[in-house]
Write an enzyme that holds these catalytic residues in place. Structure first.
Site, PDB file in Angstrom:
ATOM      1  CG  ASP A 415      -1.915   1.100   1.259  1.00  0.00           C
ATOM      2  OD1 ASP A 415      -1.730   2.087   0.519  1.00  0.00           O
ATOM      3  OD2 ASP A 415      -2.887   0.998   2.036  1.00  0.00           O
ATOM      4  CG  HIS A 416       3.249   3.982  -3.190  1.00  0.00           C
ATOM      5  ND1 HIS A 416       4.190   4.492  -2.323  1.00  0.00           N
ATOM      6  CD2 HIS A 416       3.830   4.016  -4.422  1.00  0.00           C
ATOM      7  CE1 HIS A 416       5.279   4.831  -2.983  1.00  0.00           C
ATOM      8  NE2 HIS A 416       5.092   4.551  -4.269  1.00  0.00           N
TER       9      HIS A 416
END
Length: 443
Positions: A415-416
């Protein structure tokens, strides 16, 4: 004589409906309290329902494959007396309605709950003592109980006895990398389904030999997992990185562990080393173990200082991700045992909902399908997932010379919002370094 209807109960998972998968009784059968009458599939697991009555089965009110709501009558009994009950704590006031199920929760207004009697070992005609769940496990693993050396009290065959007798055979393909070329997959149709149709496939075209399409109802585990995947894919910005790894020393370690007396009763596979590598790398890169949390005051990043290690499992009923709680506290042998227990529970279709909740990071072993790498979708509530590719021999340059080595690819989706490229790259590099040199775990 009186007739009693048994309503589909709330099995303590907070769910509203379930599918009748298999009836274990038929009209006219004599049953005792706590005899298993059917198997139901909820959105999270397969559950056996015990009978709350002693008597004779009247009618099966719901057919196999039918999904009904909690509180719907599913079976009737003809009995001489009402079922016995013992006091229980009051159910939460906000829960309305619902039937009482032996050994499970109830809805509001219920003031008692019957306690499921302990399952007594049953001695067969050849003198084997084993509880019904152990006998079922033996059948699933094709183990002859008469050939098992029991280690339990009074000569009772235990779960570990059956697993050991099975020669540590694979019971769940997502928990090991099988021997090369031995990867197989099959779909078994239910007894009630027409030939050629797998479970869940609508029978509308069953008698049409020219049918070119089939309708598959989306329900149960598949319905829940599909919703979770859509939520994750369209909420968390996914970024995937990967690295090719020389895993020869990992394969050598696995081979040594398999011959070690300390692991004589434990199944060992490369997944064990991958699991240890992920835990080790999380300690060095804690943000991969975090989660993005939306609160009334705004978004927060929750960093967990523990590891509930999820193992993605492709079961006949759909995708499950049970997790090992506090995996960071386990040594190598304890982790191997935990993985074994996870596989057996999944193989039996009895993974409890609690084991599927609270995960912090997940491993998916796509190598068992012969895949080199992939871009897995993050499990909701987590920030990272590691994909383990197949391990196969390839030419590899070692000290300036080309040699055959066991090579694999380690990939990870993240999850950036939670972790930057630097952190996710360092994490995958750390996992890869353990597979290249497992001795780094001794620190």
């Amino acid at each position: 004589m009186s007739t009693q209807n048994f309503n589909l109960p709330d099995v303590g998972e907070g769910l509203t409906e379930a599918e009748i998968v298999t009836w274990k009784v038929a009209p006219g059968d004599d049953v005792a309290i706590n005899d298993v009458i059917c198997e139901i599939e909820t959105a999270k697991s397969l559950v056996e329902l015990p009978s709350p009555y002693a008597g004779v089965v009247g009618d099966l009110l719901v057919g196999e494959g039918t999904t009904v709501e909690v509180g719907t009558p599913i079976i009737s009994f003809v009995s001489d007396a009402a079922p016995a009950a013992v006091p229980q704590p009051a159910a939460p006031a906000e829960e309305a309605g619902g039937s009482v199920l032996v050994g499970y929760g109830t809805g509001a207004g219920a003031t008692s709950r019957r306690t499921r009697a302990a399952v007594r070992p049953v001695r067969s005609s050849v003198g084997v003592i084993a509880k019904p769940p152990i006998r079922k496990l033996a059948r699933d693993l094709n183990v002859d109980l008469s050939s098992v050396s029991p280690t339990g009290a009074d000569g009772e065959v235990t779960r570990d006895d059956v697993v050991k007798q099975a020669s540590q055979a694979s019971v769940f393909r997502n928990i090991e990398t099988p021997e090369w070329g031995a990867v197989r997959e099959e779909t078994v149709a239910p007894k009630s389904a027409p030939v050629g149709l797998a479970r869940g496939v609508a029978a509308s075209a069953a008698h049409d030999s020219d049918a070119r399409t089939e309708s598959i109802p989306v329900k149960g585990v598949r319905k829940v997992s599909a919703s979770a995947m859509v939520q994750s894919a369209y909420t968390a910005p996914h970024v995937t990185v990967w690295k090719e790894v020389d895993a020869t020393r990992t394969m050598e370690l696995v081979k040594r562990l398999k011959t070690s007396p300390d692991y004589a009763d434990i199944k060992v596979s490369p997944l064990l080393i991958v699991a240890r590598a992920v835990i080790w790398a999380v300690r060095r890169n804690p943000m991969v173990n975090a989660a993005w949390v939306e609160t009334e005051g705004g978004a927060e990043i929750s960093v967990r200082h523990y590891v509930n290690l999820g193992i993605a499992a492709a079961t006949p009923r759909g995708l499950l991700v049970p997790n090992i709680k506090d995996a960071q506290d386990l040594n190598m042998r304890e982790l191997a045992r935990a993985l074994n227990r996870l596989t057996l529970t999944a193989r039996e279709g009895k993974t409890p909902p609690a084991d599927q909740q609270g995960g912090t990071i997940t491993i998916t072993n796509i190598g068992v399908f012969g895949m080199d790498a992939g871009t897995p979708i993050i499990n909701p509530g987590e920030a990272g997932i590691v994909a383990m590719g197949t391990i196969s021999q390839k030419p590899w340059v070692v000290d300036g010379e080309v040699r055959p080595r066991f090579v694999t690819t380690v990939a990870g989706s993240f999850d950036h919002r939670v972790i930057d490229g630097d952190g996710m790259s360092r994490f995958i590099a750390d996992v890869a370094s353990i597979l290249e040199e497992p001795a780094l775990l001794v620190d």
